[in-house]
Write a protein that holds these residues in place. Structure first.
Motif, short mmCIF file in Angstrom:
data_model
loop_
_atom_site.label_atom_id
_atom_site.label_comp_id
_atom_site.label_asym_id
_atom_site.label_seq_id
_atom_site.Cartn_x
_atom_site.Cartn_y
_atom_site.Cartn_z
N THR A 134 5.39 -1.78 -3.59
CA THR A 134 5.99 -3.00 -4.12
C THR A 134 5.04 -4.19 -3.97
O THR A 134 4.03 -4.12 -3.25
N ASP A 135 5.38 -5.30 -4.62
CA ASP A 135 4.59 -6.51 -4.49
C ASP A 135 4.56 -7.01 -3.05
O ASP A 135 3.61 -7.69 -2.63
N PHE A 147 3.64 -2.45 -12.56
CA PHE A 147 4.88 -1.96 -13.15
C PHE A 147 6.05 -2.82 -12.68
O PHE A 147 6.18 -3.11 -11.49
N GLN A 148 6.87 -3.23 -13.63
CA GLN A 148 8.12 -3.90 -13.35
C GLN A 148 9.23 -3.14 -14.06
O GLN A 148 9.16 -2.92 -15.26
N GLY A 173 5.91 -4.08 -8.71
CA GLY A 173 4.80 -3.64 -7.88
C GLY A 173 3.79 -2.86 -8.69
O GLY A 173 3.43 -3.27 -9.79
N LYS A 174 3.38 -1.70 -8.16
CA LYS A 174 2.32 -0.95 -8.82
C LYS A 174 2.38 0.51 -8.43
O LYS A 174 2.90 0.88 -7.37
N LEU A 175 1.86 1.32 -9.31
CA LEU A 175 1.59 2.72 -9.03
C LEU A 175 0.11 2.81 -8.67
O LEU A 175 -0.76 2.46 -9.48
N ILE A 190 -2.26 -0.92 0.38
CA ILE A 190 -3.68 -0.67 0.13
C ILE A 190 -4.17 -1.62 -0.97
O ILE A 190 -3.56 -1.76 -2.02
N SER A 191 -5.26 -2.25 -0.72
CA SER A 191 -5.87 -3.14 -1.70
C SER A 191 -7.13 -2.48 -2.22
O SER A 191 -8.03 -2.13 -1.46
#
Length: 215
Positions: free
Chosen positions: A67-68, A126-127, A113-115, A13-14
């Motif tokens: 994730t990225d 977040f890494q 990636g990201k939460l 999702i962007s």
């Protein structure tokens, strides 16, 4: 925290974020993360998030890890939980437990990636390697047993350190108990069946996090 399988899993999702959203997103921080197991949901990721803002005290927010490479790790649960806040309504640090999607059973040590948050629309980069906490990187060597347990739970540090405090919270992050200078064997017989989280502060300030199952 309840878990729901959505009719459609949203992958990659962007989100279109305003400058204010990005500013507020930067004020949320992941301070711990580990694998867990929920009897009803199966493999889960347990993590703690903290903040220094009270802007987004909007009630329940849906959250999931991506994730990225746009691989969604956890269930978009359509329920979520409260965000941490400094408003005094909740805590500035809260615990979360999210079930993994099929094909994932643990949180990658090389995660990048990201939460993703829904309500508000927000992404928290977040890494795993950048996790800056005082958590023991070898906390898996700390014995917390038996797990599951019916009543007594023993805790033992591999170097012989003694616990300075033990905090027990439920899956929603609500404080159950906080013990200072606790014994190395905890009596949990009064707790109802379910999943609970232990935050153990050891001598010299080392901190470890553990998920336990009370049966």
């Amino acid at each position: 925290m309840r878990f729901y399988f959505p009719f459609l899993i949203m992958i990659g999702i962007s989100l279109s974020l305003s400058a204010q959203d990005i500013l507020e997103c930067n004020r949320y921080r992941i301070i711990s993360i580990s694998d867990s197991l929920d009897p009803g949901a199966g493999p889960c990721v347990y993590f703690q998030m903290t903040t220094d803002t009270n802007t987004y005290n909007t009630g329940y927010t849906d959250i999931f890890w991506v994730t990225d490479s746009l691989d969604t790790l956890t269930i978009y649960n359509q329920w979520g939980g409260w965000l941490p806040t400094t408003s005094g309504v909740l805590n500035d640090t809260l615990d979360y437990l999210l079930a993994f999607l099929p094909g994932h059973a643990s949180f990658p040590n090389d995660f990048s990636g990201k939460l993703v948050l829904r309500n508000p629309e927000c992404e928290i980069p977040f890494q795993y390697r950048d996790l800056q906490t005082s958590i023991s990187k070898g906390h898996h060597l700390i014995d917390v047993y038996p797990n599951p347990t019916r009543d007594l739970l023993s805790i033992r540090h591999p170097t012989g350190l003694l616990p300075r405090s033990v905090k027990i919270t439920d899956k929603q992050g609500r404080l159950i108990s906080l013990s200072h200078a606790p014994p190395t064997q905890l009596d949990l017989h009064q707790l109802p069946p379910g999943i609970f989280h232990l935050e153990i502060t050891w001598e010299h300030g080392e901190v470890s996090f553990h998920s336990i199952s009370k049966i």
